[in-house]
Enzyme design. Structure first.
Site, PDB file in Angstrom:
ATOM      1  N   GLY A 144      -0.336  -6.627  -6.568  1.00 11.00           N
ATOM      2  CA  GLY A 144      -1.640  -5.996  -6.580  1.00 11.00           C
ATOM      3  C   GLY A 144      -1.825  -5.584  -7.841  1.00 11.00           C
ATOM      4  O   GLY A 144      -1.307  -5.965  -8.789  1.00 11.00           O
ATOM      5  N   PHE A 145      -2.656  -4.580  -8.013  1.00 16.02           N
ATOM      6  CA  PHE A 145      -2.946  -3.736  -9.369  1.00 16.02           C
ATOM      7  C   PHE A 145      -1.572  -3.620 -10.167  1.00 16.02           C
ATOM      8  O   PHE A 145      -1.577  -3.549 -11.217  1.00 16.02           O
ATOM      9  CB  PHE A 145      -4.067  -2.777  -9.357  1.00 16.02           C
ATOM     10  CG  PHE A 145      -5.367  -3.298  -9.119  1.00 16.02           C
ATOM     11  CD1 PHE A 145      -6.019  -4.021 -10.136  1.00 16.02           C
ATOM     12  CD2 PHE A 145      -5.741  -3.230  -7.691  1.00 16.02           C
ATOM     13  CE1 PHE A 145      -7.365  -4.301  -9.705  1.00 16.02           C
ATOM     14  CE2 PHE A 145      -7.092  -3.770  -7.559  1.00 16.02           C
ATOM     15  CZ  PHE A 145      -7.844  -4.212  -8.651  1.00 16.02           C
ATOM     16  N   VAL A 167       8.099  -9.096   2.309  1.00 15.04           N
ATOM     17  CA  VAL A 167       9.600  -8.395   2.267  1.00 15.04           C
ATOM     18  C   VAL A 167       9.654  -7.384   3.476  1.00 15.04           C
ATOM     19  O   VAL A 167       8.646  -6.814   3.856  1.00 15.04           O
ATOM     20  CB  VAL A 167       9.516  -7.355   0.982  1.00 15.04           C
ATOM     21  CG1 VAL A 167      10.459  -6.347   0.999  1.00 15.04           C
ATOM     22  CG2 VAL A 167       9.327  -8.496  -0.296  1.00 15.04           C
ATOM     23  N   GLU A 187     -20.148   2.850   0.107  1.00 12.52           N
ATOM     24  CA  GLU A 187     -20.476   1.557  -0.456  1.00 12.52           C
ATOM     25  C   GLU A 187     -20.802   0.808   1.002  1.00 12.52           C
ATOM     26  O   GLU A 187     -21.853  -0.038   0.606  1.00 12.52           O
ATOM     27  CB  GLU A 187     -19.371   0.943  -1.222  1.00 12.52           C
ATOM     28  CG  GLU A 187     -19.355   1.752  -2.660  1.00 12.52           C
ATOM     29  CD  GLU A 187     -18.006   1.261  -3.112  1.00 12.52           C
ATOM     30  OE1 GLU A 187     -17.827   1.744  -4.459  1.00 12.52           O
ATOM     31  OE2 GLU A 187     -16.969   0.744  -2.584  1.00 12.52           O
ATOM     32  N   ASP A 245      -0.684   2.668  -4.919  1.00 14.40           N
ATOM     33  CA  ASP A 245      -0.932   3.419  -3.541  1.00 14.40           C
ATOM     34  C   ASP A 245       0.112   3.696  -2.751  1.00 14.40           C
ATOM     35  O   ASP A 245       0.156   4.512  -1.935  1.00 14.40           O
ATOM     36  CB  ASP A 245      -1.711   2.532  -2.575  1.00 14.40           C
ATOM     37  CG  ASP A 245      -3.216   2.651  -3.143  1.00 14.40           C
ATOM     38  OD1 ASP A 245      -3.723   3.295  -4.312  1.00 14.40           O
ATOM     39  OD2 ASP A 245      -4.203   1.954  -2.640  1.00 14.40           O
TER      40      ASP A 245
HETATM   41  C1  LIG Z   1     -12.497  -1.304   0.189  1.00 16.76           C
HETATM   42  C2  LIG Z   1     -11.682  -0.561  -0.831  1.00 16.76           C
HETATM   43  C3  LIG Z   1     -12.496  -0.235  -2.037  1.00 16.76           C
HETATM   44  C4  LIG Z   1     -11.937   0.354  -3.016  1.00 16.76           C
HETATM   45  N1  LIG Z   1     -12.698   0.816  -4.059  1.00 16.76           N
HETATM   46  C5  LIG Z   1     -12.042   1.093  -5.464  1.00 16.76           C
HETATM   47  C6  LIG Z   1     -12.662   1.515  -6.551  1.00 16.76           C
HETATM   48  O1  LIG Z   1     -14.144   1.103  -6.611  1.00 16.76           O
HETATM   49  N2  LIG Z   1     -12.115   1.653  -7.615  1.00 16.76           N
HETATM   50  C7  LIG Z   1     -10.794   1.907  -7.486  1.00 16.76           C
HETATM   51  O2  LIG Z   1     -10.383   2.259  -8.603  1.00 16.76           O
HETATM   52  N3  LIG Z   1     -10.210   1.762  -6.573  1.00 16.76           N
HETATM   53  C8  LIG Z   1     -10.628   1.355  -5.313  1.00 16.76           C
HETATM   54  N4  LIG Z   1      -9.872   1.165  -4.346  1.00 16.76           N
HETATM   55  C9  LIG Z   1      -8.538   1.480  -4.216  1.00 16.76           C
HETATM   56  C10 LIG Z   1      -7.763   0.337  -5.002  1.00 16.76           C
HETATM   57  O3  LIG Z   1      -7.880  -0.952  -4.540  1.00 16.76           O
HETATM   58  C11 LIG Z   1      -6.211   0.584  -4.856  1.00 16.76           C
HETATM   59  O4  LIG Z   1      -5.898   1.730  -5.525  1.00 16.76           O
HETATM   60  C12 LIG Z   1      -5.475  -0.363  -5.664  1.00 16.76           C
HETATM   61  O5  LIG Z   1      -5.655  -1.747  -4.913  1.00 16.76           O
HETATM   62  C13 LIG Z   1      -3.746  -0.194  -5.351  1.00 16.76           C
HETATM   63  O6  LIG Z   1      -3.336  -1.218  -6.167  1.00 16.76           O
HETATM   64  P1  LIG Z   1      -1.669  -1.220  -5.575  1.00 16.76           P
HETATM   65  O7  LIG Z   1      -1.015  -2.059  -6.534  1.00 16.76           O
HETATM   66  O8  LIG Z   1      -0.825  -0.103  -5.366  1.00 16.76           O
HETATM   67  O9  LIG Z   1      -1.512  -2.022  -4.204  1.00 16.76           O
HETATM   68  P2  LIG Z   1      -2.495  -3.285  -3.718  1.00 16.76           P
HETATM   69  O10 LIG Z   1      -3.713  -3.791  -4.926  1.00 16.76           O
HETATM   70  O11 LIG Z   1      -3.000  -3.032  -2.383  1.00 16.76           O
HETATM   71  O12 LIG Z   1      -1.697  -4.410  -3.635  1.00 16.76           O
HETATM   72  C14 LIG Z   1      -0.345  -4.544  -2.828  1.00 16.76           C
HETATM   73  C15 LIG Z   1       0.217  -5.898  -2.855  1.00 16.76           C
HETATM   74  O13 LIG Z   1       1.251  -5.791  -2.045  1.00 16.76           O
HETATM   75  C16 LIG Z   1       1.423  -6.869  -1.354  1.00 16.76           C
HETATM   76  N5  LIG Z   1       2.621  -6.496  -0.273  1.00 16.76           N
HETATM   77  C17 LIG Z   1       1.976  -5.327   0.603  1.00 16.76           C
HETATM   78  N6  LIG Z   1       3.140  -5.456   1.702  1.00 16.76           N
HETATM   79  C18 LIG Z   1       4.074  -6.685   1.179  1.00 16.76           C
HETATM   80  C19 LIG Z   1       5.347  -7.041   1.708  1.00 16.76           C
HETATM   81  N7  LIG Z   1       5.883  -6.287   2.948  1.00 16.76           N
HETATM   82  N8  LIG Z   1       5.790  -8.048   1.122  1.00 16.76           N
HETATM   83  C20 LIG Z   1       5.460  -8.712   0.083  1.00 16.76           C
HETATM   84  N9  LIG Z   1       4.131  -8.050  -0.427  1.00 16.76           N
HETATM   85  C21 LIG Z   1       3.380  -7.352   0.334  1.00 16.76           C
HETATM   86  C22 LIG Z   1       0.068  -7.285  -0.949  1.00 16.76           C
HETATM   87  O14 LIG Z   1      -0.321  -8.562  -0.367  1.00 16.76           O
HETATM   88  C23 LIG Z   1      -0.899  -6.804  -2.248  1.00 16.76           C
HETATM   89  O15 LIG Z   1      -1.059  -8.225  -2.972  1.00 16.76           O
HETATM   90  C24 LIG Z   1     -10.514   0.511  -3.123  1.00 16.76           C
HETATM   91  C25 LIG Z   1      -9.729   0.106  -1.889  1.00 16.76           C
HETATM   92  C26 LIG Z   1     -10.309  -0.588  -1.026  1.00 16.76           C
HETATM   93  C27 LIG Z   1      -9.533  -1.008   0.251  1.00 16.76           C
END
Ligand SMILES: Cc1cc2nc3c(=O)[nH]c(=O)nc-3n(C[C@H](O)[C@H](O)[C@H](O)COP(=O)(O)OP(=O)(O)OC[C@H]3O[C@@H](n4cnc5c(N)ncnc54)[C@H](O)[C@@H]3O)c2cc1C
Length: 428
Positions: free
Chosen positions: A25-26, A91, A182, A312
């Site tokens: 993810g991000f 995982v 949104e 997150d």
């Molecule tokens: C509908 C929506 C709208 C949003 N709008 C905004 C916005 O406008 N602006 C903003 O800043 N933020 C926004 N967000 C929030 C933002 O998307 C999150 O804060 C961000 O994606 C968090 O990044 P992350 O890397 O923590 O997790 P994520 O981007 O969710 O990535 C997690 C990754 O982990 C992988 N994963 C999960 N569990 C496992 C496992 N057990 N084994 C292997 N891989 C796994 C997933 O496949 C995924 O690729 C929004 C979120 C949503 C859902």
């Protein structure tokens, strides 16, 4: 096959320190990219083969964009990075004693571990509501919501029963955060502007979009005047706000509310409540109410200085006492920080605690309105929408996606068209 590929296929990297990143993810991707020139081998594990740009999922759910426009293959994103191998696996645990990541098929040894597995929506202990009120976190969920919305219009057009037609033309969004706002704005535009000319028996005035929020205002992470502005902009689009109204149940016919009322509807969208991935359980570490791992300002769970939890999945108060929000820029900054800390630790240096930089908070309301909070100044209306649009296109992974999304938006803006109006999946 290179040494790195062989070692990582067998799960026993040798020589250089091995960094395992769970989640592309991000947060995870940002960590991976920041290790580009580091003297380490990196294994990036994700259960999916693509990185998803979640902030634009609502556009897929409302037929504005196609799934491939907001997702990019992980392998392509990191293909130029020689010290990284990608594994598509889910995982299921972490063995802290043996320093191994556990997937359903193998154990992957690590020297440093970065966990960025994101979050899901939560139904406050009522998981049975999910079938009636899908949330919006994955591509499958977005296309399912799109299917339900478009199907409701098709069924309404065909229906001979007045009350059933009204039920079909009522859309309820639960949760007044950015996603709920949104979604409600986009459905209103779809219903009142985009598709209505294509039907012969639906009266646009019959379409109701209701946003239900348990709190006293929408967009609580924004200053009050921007919440009020967003509420006015939604009202202009024809969205009815039901504030201070908690949901007590969801079923196939509609939704029941705490004030004793009921809304008959065929389409409920859940945009309330977030639950982090089960990383806290994997690590046997304390979690907050949303399931996020409580980490210190170095992003470590208690007693594990070689593990970083980012994005997150982490509950963190930074070096300046700021509670870091669950947004994409915060996840990116945490991922980058984790990578820099690993580099410092490799040099026997002590990393400095994490400090979050807030570059602004944005939420869009329909095709030409938004609110933006940059701390020292705020924007609302068209200028905020332009800022929102450029910020989102800029952060889209991959130039091709950026260009295509930009062109699609220009077209949609000029014509009101929503080109991805496909009803797919399901049994219809
Ligand atoms: C509908 C929506 C709208 C949003 N709008 C905004 C916005 O406008 N602006 C903003 O800043 N933020 C926004 N967000 C929030 C933002 O998307 C999150 O804060 C961000 O994606 C968090 O990044 P992350 O890397 O923590 O997790 P994520 O981007 O969710 O990535 C997690 C990754 O982990 C992988 N994963 C999960 N569990 C496992 C496992 N057990 N084994 C292997 N891989 C796994 C997933 O496949 C995924 O690729 C929004 C979120 C949503 C859902």
């Amino acid at each position: 096959m290179t040494d790195l590929q062989t070692q990582q296929r067998d799960g026993r990297p040798s020589g250089r320190p091995h960094v395992v990143i769970i989640g592309a993810g991000f947060g995870g991707l940002s960590a991976a990219k920041a290790l580009r020139h580091a003297p380490v081998d990196v294994t990036l594990v994700d259960r999916r083969n693509y990185h998803l740009f979640q902030p634009l999922l609502y556009q897929v759910a409302t037929a504005g964009l196609s799934p491939a426009q907001i997702a990019s293959p992980i392998r392509r994103i990191v293909s130029g990075q020689k010290n990284i191998a990608v594994l598509m696996e889910k995982v299921v645990g972490v063995d802290k004693e043996r320093r191994e990541v556990v997937t359903s098929g193998r154990r992957i040894p690590y020297d440093y571990l970065v966990i960025g597995t994101g979050a899901r929506h939560a139904y406050f202990g009522n998981d049975q509501w999910e079938q009636f009120a899908p949330g919006l976190k994955k591509i499958d969920e977005a296309t399912e919501i799109r299917r339900r919305i478009l199907l409701a219009f098709e069924k309404a057009e065909a229906s001979q029963d007045e009350s059933e037609r009204q039920r079909l033309l009522t859309f309820v969004v639960v949760g007044g955060g950015p996603t709920g706002v949104e979604m409600a704005g986009a459905i209103a535009e779809l219903a009142h502007r985009t598709i209505i000319a294509d039907f012969r028996h639906i009266n646009p005035a019959e379409t109701k979009i209701i946003l239900v929020e348990a709190g006293s205002r929408i967009l609580t992470s924004f200053p009050e005047h921007l919440s009020a502005s967003a509420a006015r902009q939604l009202a202009k689009l024809g969205v009815t706000l039901k504030m201070e109204t908690a949901v007590t149940s969801c079923d196939v016919q509609g939704i029941a509310l705490k004030d004793g009322s009921r809304i008959e509807t065929a389409t409920i969208i859940w945009a309330a409540g977030v639950m982090a991935s089960p990383a806290g359980k994997w690590l046997d570490a304390p979690s907050d109410r949303a399931g996020r791992v409580m980490v210190d300002a170095m992003l470590h769970p208690p007693g594990a200085d070689n593990i970083f939890v980012v994005g997150d999945t982490a509950a963190v108060t930074d070096a300046n006492g700021i509670v870091v929000p669950g947004v994409a820029p915060a996840a990116k900054q945490m991922g980058h920080y984790a990578a820099r800390s690993i580099l410092a630790l490799l040099k026997d240096e002590k990393p400095r605690p994490f400090s979050y930089r807030n570059y602004g908070n944005l939420a869009t309301i329909g095709r030409k309105s938004a609110v933006a909070d940059f701390g020292r100044f705020t924007l609302s209306g068209f200028l905020a929408w332009l800022t929102w649009g450029f910020a989102h296109i800029w952060f889209l992974i991959g130039f091709r996606n950026r260009l295509i999304v930009f062109l699609d938006w220009i077209m949609a803006y000029v014509t009101f068209e929503r080109g991805a109006r496909l009803i797919t999946g399901g049994e219809n």
